[in-house]
Design an enzyme around this catalytic site. Structure first.
Site, PDB file in Angstrom:
ATOM      1  N   TYR A   6     -29.309 -13.654 -52.360  1.00  0.00           N
ATOM      2  CA  TYR A   6     -28.285 -14.690 -52.183  1.00  0.00           C
ATOM      3  C   TYR A   6     -28.928 -16.079 -52.280  1.00  0.00           C
ATOM      4  O   TYR A   6     -28.496 -16.932 -53.064  1.00  0.00           O
ATOM      5  CB  TYR A   6     -27.577 -14.503 -50.834  1.00  0.00           C
ATOM      6  CG  TYR A   6     -26.777 -15.710 -50.414  1.00  0.00           C
ATOM      7  CD1 TYR A   6     -25.621 -16.068 -51.105  1.00  0.00           C
ATOM      8  CD2 TYR A   6     -27.190 -16.524 -49.351  1.00  0.00           C
ATOM      9  CE1 TYR A   6     -24.900 -17.195 -50.740  1.00  0.00           C
ATOM     10  CE2 TYR A   6     -26.475 -17.644 -48.977  1.00  0.00           C
ATOM     11  CZ  TYR A   6     -25.333 -17.976 -49.683  1.00  0.00           C
ATOM     12  OH  TYR A   6     -24.629 -19.095 -49.335  1.00  0.00           O
ATOM     13  N   GLY A  44     -10.874 -14.637 -51.788  1.00  0.00           N
ATOM     14  CA  GLY A  44     -10.152 -15.735 -51.145  1.00  0.00           C
ATOM     15  C   GLY A  44      -8.741 -15.300 -50.759  1.00  0.00           C
ATOM     16  O   GLY A  44      -8.316 -14.177 -51.041  1.00  0.00           O
ATOM     17  N   PHE A  84     -25.873 -25.546 -43.253  1.00  0.00           N
ATOM     18  CA  PHE A  84     -26.438 -24.666 -42.234  1.00  0.00           C
ATOM     19  C   PHE A  84     -25.314 -23.715 -41.812  1.00  0.00           C
ATOM     20  O   PHE A  84     -24.650 -23.168 -42.671  1.00  0.00           O
ATOM     21  CB  PHE A  84     -27.134 -25.516 -41.164  1.00  0.00           C
ATOM     22  CG  PHE A  84     -28.482 -25.975 -41.710  1.00  0.00           C
ATOM     23  CD1 PHE A  84     -28.551 -26.853 -42.793  1.00  0.00           C
ATOM     24  CD2 PHE A  84     -29.660 -25.455 -41.223  1.00  0.00           C
ATOM     25  CE1 PHE A  84     -29.768 -27.210 -43.369  1.00  0.00           C
ATOM     26  CE2 PHE A  84     -30.890 -25.809 -41.780  1.00  0.00           C
ATOM     27  CZ  PHE A  84     -30.937 -26.686 -42.853  1.00  0.00           C
TER      28      PHE A  84
HETATM   29  N1  UFG Z   1     -25.955 -12.588 -35.069  1.00  0.00           N
HETATM   30  C1  UFG Z   1     -25.936 -11.609 -34.108  1.00  0.00           C
HETATM   31  N2  UFG Z   1     -25.020 -10.618 -34.237  1.00  0.00           N
HETATM   32  C2  UFG Z   1     -24.115 -10.550 -35.262  1.00  0.00           C
HETATM   33  C3  UFG Z   1     -24.145 -11.571 -36.225  1.00  0.00           C
HETATM   34  C4  UFG Z   1     -25.084 -12.573 -36.102  1.00  0.00           C
HETATM   35  O1  UFG Z   1     -26.730 -11.617 -33.186  1.00  0.00           O
HETATM   36  O2  UFG Z   1     -23.317  -9.609 -35.306  1.00  0.00           O
HETATM   37  C5  UFG Z   1     -26.950 -13.665 -34.956  1.00  0.00           C
HETATM   38  C6  UFG Z   1     -27.901 -13.701 -36.126  1.00  0.00           C
HETATM   39  O3  UFG Z   1     -28.998 -12.862 -35.887  1.00  0.00           O
HETATM   40  C7  UFG Z   1     -28.276 -15.182 -36.161  1.00  0.00           C
HETATM   41  C8  UFG Z   1     -27.015 -15.879 -35.662  1.00  0.00           C
HETATM   42  O4  UFG Z   1     -26.259 -14.882 -34.975  1.00  0.00           O
HETATM   43  O5  UFG Z   1     -29.293 -15.440 -35.288  1.00  0.00           O
HETATM   44  C9  UFG Z   1     -26.144 -16.436 -36.776  1.00  0.00           C
HETATM   45  O6  UFG Z   1     -25.909 -15.400 -37.718  1.00  0.00           O
HETATM   46  P1  UFG Z   1     -24.830 -15.508 -38.877  1.00  0.00           P
HETATM   47  O7  UFG Z   1     -24.837 -14.199 -39.595  1.00  0.00           O
HETATM   48  O8  UFG Z   1     -23.552 -16.010 -38.325  1.00  0.00           O
HETATM   49  O9  UFG Z   1     -25.424 -16.653 -39.796  1.00  0.00           O
HETATM   50  P2  UFG Z   1     -26.880 -16.729 -40.468  1.00  0.00           P
HETATM   51  O10 UFG Z   1     -27.654 -17.774 -39.713  1.00  0.00           O
HETATM   52  O11 UFG Z   1     -27.500 -15.434 -40.645  1.00  0.00           O
HETATM   53  O12 UFG Z   1     -26.445 -17.194 -41.928  1.00  0.00           O
HETATM   54  C10 UFG Z   1     -26.149 -18.513 -42.251  1.00  0.00           C
HETATM   55  C11 UFG Z   1     -25.104 -18.503 -43.363  1.00  0.00           C
HETATM   56  C12 UFG Z   1     -25.643 -17.785 -44.586  1.00  0.00           C
HETATM   57  C13 UFG Z   1     -26.946 -18.419 -44.980  1.00  0.00           C
HETATM   58  C14 UFG Z   1     -27.914 -18.502 -43.836  1.00  0.00           C
HETATM   59  C15 UFG Z   1     -29.092 -19.322 -44.198  1.00  0.00           C
HETATM   60  O13 UFG Z   1     -23.952 -17.842 -42.916  1.00  0.00           O
HETATM   61  O14 UFG Z   1     -24.722 -17.906 -45.629  1.00  0.00           O
HETATM   62  O15 UFG Z   1     -27.316 -19.131 -42.705  1.00  0.00           O
HETATM   63  O16 UFG Z   1     -30.209 -18.865 -43.566  1.00  0.00           O
HETATM   64  F1  UFG Z   1     -27.527 -17.698 -45.961  1.00  0.00           F
END
Ligand code: UFG
Length: 335
Positions: free
Chosen positions: A153, A49, A181
């Site tokens: 996680y 943090g 989400f």
């Molecule tokens: N994405 C990209 N490029 C990147 C990062 C993300 O294309 O560099 C895409 C991912 O594939 C996904 C979307 O952007 O389709 C969102 O990705 P994030 O990593 O921002 O978030 P996530 O959906 O993977 O993760 C979120 C929360 C997590 C949680 C998850 C639950 O951040 O803490 O939803 O499924 F675990």
């Protein structure tokens, strides 16, 4: 939200302890709790943090796993309820070192609950995640979707949710579990926003690509979605913070334990997010298409009707351009 009247005390305000209050969602929730009139205390070990995100007089640099000091603090400060954010949040890191996540997220939460029980504090709002569902069978996802995490996680959050279910049944320990989400956006006026190190989330990475000129990689464009990129439910962090305030007030009024999804109910694809960034910033996003990222479900969208019906919460900042604009303002200040 209705005007503030302390649900607990007639002549003073309730004291809310926020663990992980120097982190992204915790710092926004702390800010909105204070604005609403609560007495707020933050416990954060500052391992991930930022101390600037918390007024110095509210911050106690302490680890929730230090049960003795946590118990003392809960007693000394006459804490009425706890909002528990302190946890590691990186899916990728959890697959490299699952033990870190079980120790910090699961065992750390158990230490906190033990200290709370000893101190007689039995109201908790818990920061859970859509990751407890893994790859869901039905979208939009309701709270009836079974636990099926696909990474450590998500499993660490399921473990804590299960502890809370049993503590509710046998120890009258009341909790609200909020399954978020995709948290995003910022509260730039308050100097608050998203800062993870390393950053893995889509919106800050796209904004960074604009600032540095280094392309962001989009993970796959061959998903079974209209434009081939993954769809997510992006929820403004300030809307999330307000959901915590509704939740803690429900508990302060003597409400029962519950679990709620927190999302907008609308999905946006990676490509749509990129287009929103281009509209808001007026700049082209340098990007490339890479392979799919392991464990990414094609579509994750929340059904959050239950939260809306039970607590009267509404996402007031659901517009994607608004979310991106707030994140962009913060990113420009943070540089
Ligand atoms: N994405 C990209 N490029 C990147 C990062 C993300 O294309 O560099 C895409 C991912 O594939 C996904 C979307 O952007 O389709 C969102 O990705 P994030 O990593 O921002 O978030 P996530 O959906 O993977 O993760 C979120 C929360 C997590 C949680 C998850 C639950 O951040 O803490 O939803 O499924 F675990």
């Amino acid at each position: 939200m209705p005007p503030f009247r302390c649900p607990l005390h007639s002549e003073c305000v309730a004291t809310i302890l926020v663990t992980g209050g120097a982190g992204y969602i915790g710092s926004h929730t702390r800010y909105f709790l204070e604005k609403r009139g609560y007495s707020v205390l933050v416990v954060d070990n500052l391992s991930r943090g930022y101390k600037e995100a918390v007024p110095a007089e509210q911050l106690r640099v302490l680890d929730t796993r230090d049960g003795g000091r946590m118990e003392q603090l809960l007693r000394d400060e006459r804490v009425d309820a706890v909002i528990h954010f302190a946890a590691y949040i990186s899916v990728g890191e959890s697959t490299q070192a699952p033990e870190l996540y079980f120790e910090n997220n699961a065992s750390g939460s158990l230490s906190l609950f033990e200290a709370m029980l000893r101190a007689g504090v039995k109201r908790l709002v818990f920061s859970s995640t859509a990751a407890v569902y893994g790859i869901p069978q039905t979208v939009p996802i309701t709270e009836n979707e079974p636990y099926a995490p696909i990474n450590p996680y998500g499993e660490s959050k399921v473990m804590v949710e299960k502890m809370l279910e049993w503590l509710d049944r046998y120890r009258e320990f009341r909790s609200i579990r909020l399954r978020y989400f995709n948290a995003c956006g910022a509260e730039p006026e308050a100097g608050l926003g998203e800062r993870h190190d390393p950053e893995t989330h889509l919106i800050p990475l796209i904004l960074r690509a604009i600032q540095t000129g280094e392309p962001v990689t989009f993970f796959g464009n061959d998903y079974p979605t209209p434009d081939g990129t993954c769809i997510r439910d992006y929820i403004h962090v300030s809307d999330l913070a307000e959901a915590h305030i509704h939740a803690v007030e429900h508990l302060l009024r003597g409400g029962q334990s519950e679990v709620f999804n927190v999302g907008t109910g609308t999905g946006h694809s990676v490509k749509e997010v990129m287009e929103a960034v281009e509209r808001v910033t007026g700049k082209k996003v340098p990007h490339e298409i890479g392979p799919r990222r392991e464990g990414d479900p094609p579509v994750l969208v929340a059904d959050s009707q239950k939260l809306q019906a039970a607590l009267g919460w509404r996402p007031a900042r659901a517009d994607l351009d608004r979310i991106v604009s707030d994140a962009w303002q913060f990113a420009q200040r943070a540089r």
